[in-house]
Design an enzyme around this catalytic site. Structure first.
Site, PDB file in Angstrom:
ATOM      1  N   ASP A  11      36.518  33.076 -18.231  1.00 30.65           N
ATOM      2  CA  ASP A  11      36.601  33.946 -19.612  1.00 30.65           C
ATOM      3  C   ASP A  11      35.685  35.222 -19.503  1.00 30.65           C
ATOM      4  OD1 ASP A  11      34.302  33.484 -19.791  1.00 30.65           O
ATOM      5  OD2 ASP A  11      33.990  31.973 -21.365  1.00 30.65           O
ATOM      6  N   HIS A  12      35.583  35.850 -20.773  1.00 28.72           N
ATOM      7  CA  HIS A  12      35.217  36.973 -20.285  1.00 28.72           C
ATOM      8  C   HIS A  12      33.456  37.353 -20.115  1.00 28.72           C
ATOM      9  CE1 HIS A  12      34.354  34.477 -24.193  1.00 28.72           C
ATOM     10  NE2 HIS A  12      33.709  35.383 -24.644  1.00 28.72           N
ATOM     11  N   CYS A  64      32.467  30.482 -16.482  1.00 26.30           N
ATOM     12  CA  CYS A  64      32.532  30.879 -18.176  1.00 26.30           C
ATOM     13  C   CYS A  64      30.876  31.185 -18.187  1.00 26.30           C
ATOM     14  CB  CYS A  64      32.486  29.514 -19.162  1.00 26.30           C
ATOM     15  SG  CYS A  64      32.123  28.002 -18.722  1.00 26.30           S
ATOM     16  N   THR A  66      28.016  29.311 -19.624  1.00 21.58           N
ATOM     17  CA  THR A  66      27.532  27.906 -19.034  1.00 21.58           C
ATOM     18  C   THR A  66      28.139  27.542 -17.340  1.00 21.58           C
ATOM     19  OG1 THR A  66      28.192  27.212 -20.488  1.00 21.58           O
ATOM     20  CG2 THR A  66      26.200  27.953 -21.187  1.00 21.58           C
ATOM     21  N   HIS A  97      31.036  14.483  -1.506  1.00 20.22           N
ATOM     22  CA  HIS A  97      30.847  13.121  -2.438  1.00 20.22           C
ATOM     23  C   HIS A  97      32.007  12.724  -3.817  1.00 20.22           C
ATOM     24  CE1 HIS A  97      26.094  12.495  -1.481  1.00 20.22           C
ATOM     25  NE2 HIS A  97      27.015  12.636  -0.613  1.00 20.22           N
ATOM     26  N   ARG A 131      32.194   5.663   0.878  1.00 18.66           N
ATOM     27  CA  ARG A 131      32.201   4.851  -0.593  1.00 18.66           C
ATOM     28  C   ARG A 131      32.393   5.843  -1.339  1.00 18.66           C
ATOM     29  NH1 ARG A 131      27.498   7.477   1.857  1.00 18.66           N
ATOM     30  NH2 ARG A 131      26.127   8.743   0.685  1.00 18.66           N
ATOM     31  N   HIS A 132      32.498   7.178  -1.051  1.00 18.68           N
ATOM     32  CA  HIS A 132      32.725   7.701  -1.963  1.00 18.68           C
ATOM     33  C   HIS A 132      34.517   7.591  -2.666  1.00 18.68           C
ATOM     34  CE1 HIS A 132      29.096  10.087  -1.468  1.00 18.68           C
ATOM     35  NE2 HIS A 132      29.378  10.115  -0.815  1.00 18.68           N
TER      36      HIS A 132
HETATM   37  C1  RB5 Z   1      31.798  32.335 -24.223  1.00 14.63           C
HETATM   38  O1  RB5 Z   1      30.176  32.963 -25.223  1.00 14.63           O
HETATM   39  C2  RB5 Z   1      30.792  31.022 -23.927  1.00 14.63           C
HETATM   40  O2  RB5 Z   1      30.693  29.803 -24.969  1.00 14.63           O
HETATM   41  C3  RB5 Z   1      31.619  30.452 -22.725  1.00 14.63           C
HETATM   42  O3  RB5 Z   1      31.798  30.966 -21.559  1.00 14.63           O
HETATM   43  C4  RB5 Z   1      31.175  29.210 -22.127  1.00 14.63           C
HETATM   44  O4  RB5 Z   1      29.907  29.677 -21.877  1.00 14.63           O
HETATM   45  C5  RB5 Z   1      31.236  27.778 -22.798  1.00 14.63           C
HETATM   46  O5  RB5 Z   1      31.324  26.881 -22.490  1.00 14.63           O
END
Ligand code: RB5
Length: 139
Positions: A11-12, A64, A66, A97, A131-132
């Site tokens: 994403d951005h 993205c 996070t 794994h 095992r995995h």
């Molecule tokens: C975008 O602002 C942010 O929410 C997205 O990139 C992501 O981190 C969502 O999980």
């Protein structure tokens, strides 16, 4: 058997890291986004997982802010095992794994060098099975 393809999308919030990674991995298929204009991460996760699911050998990389949104979205698709890696050790382990077929990176919390190392670790590691395998079958 079709050739293995490697797809990448963001994403951005992941656009800057994706751009830098594509300079290092020019053979990856870029599925967008292609600007820093705000977009919705599920649209790109769904676009990428659709391609990955076309061939068992295919691999996806999603970015993205996070990494959590892309992980949630990608893992809703049967056959996708997406793992969020904040460093190259985790990237190696999610192949070994979890037989992950999608690597998710946190674009706002990972530098380019660690992202490159994570991709290299992910791509060069084989699923350990044993095992995995039993655990994967329970998913
Ligand atoms: C975008 O602002 C942010 O929410 C997205 O990139 C992501 O981190 C969502 O999980």
């Amino acid at each position: 058997m079709k050739n293995k393809n490697i797809y990448i999308a963001s994403d951005h919030a992941g656009f800057d890291l994706k751009t830098k990674l594509l300079e290092n991995f020019p053979k990856f298929y870029d599925l967008g986004t292609n600007t820093k204009e705000s977009v919705d991460y599920p649209d790109f996760a769904h676009k990428l997982t659709k391609q990955v699911l076309k061939n068992k050998k295919n691999i996806g990389i999603l970015i993205c802010g996070t990494g959590v949104g892309m992980s949630i979205a990608a893992n809703r698709k049967k056959g996708i095992r997406a793992g969020l890696a904040s460093n190259s050790k985790i990237a190696r382990l999610i192949r070994k794994h979890n037989d992950a077929n999608v690597l998710v990176l946190p674009g706002r919390y990972m530098n380019t060098s660690e992202a490159k190392k994570s991709i290299q670790a992910f791509l060069s590691t084989k699923f350990e099975s044993g095992r995995h395998k039993k655990r994967i079958n329970k998913l």
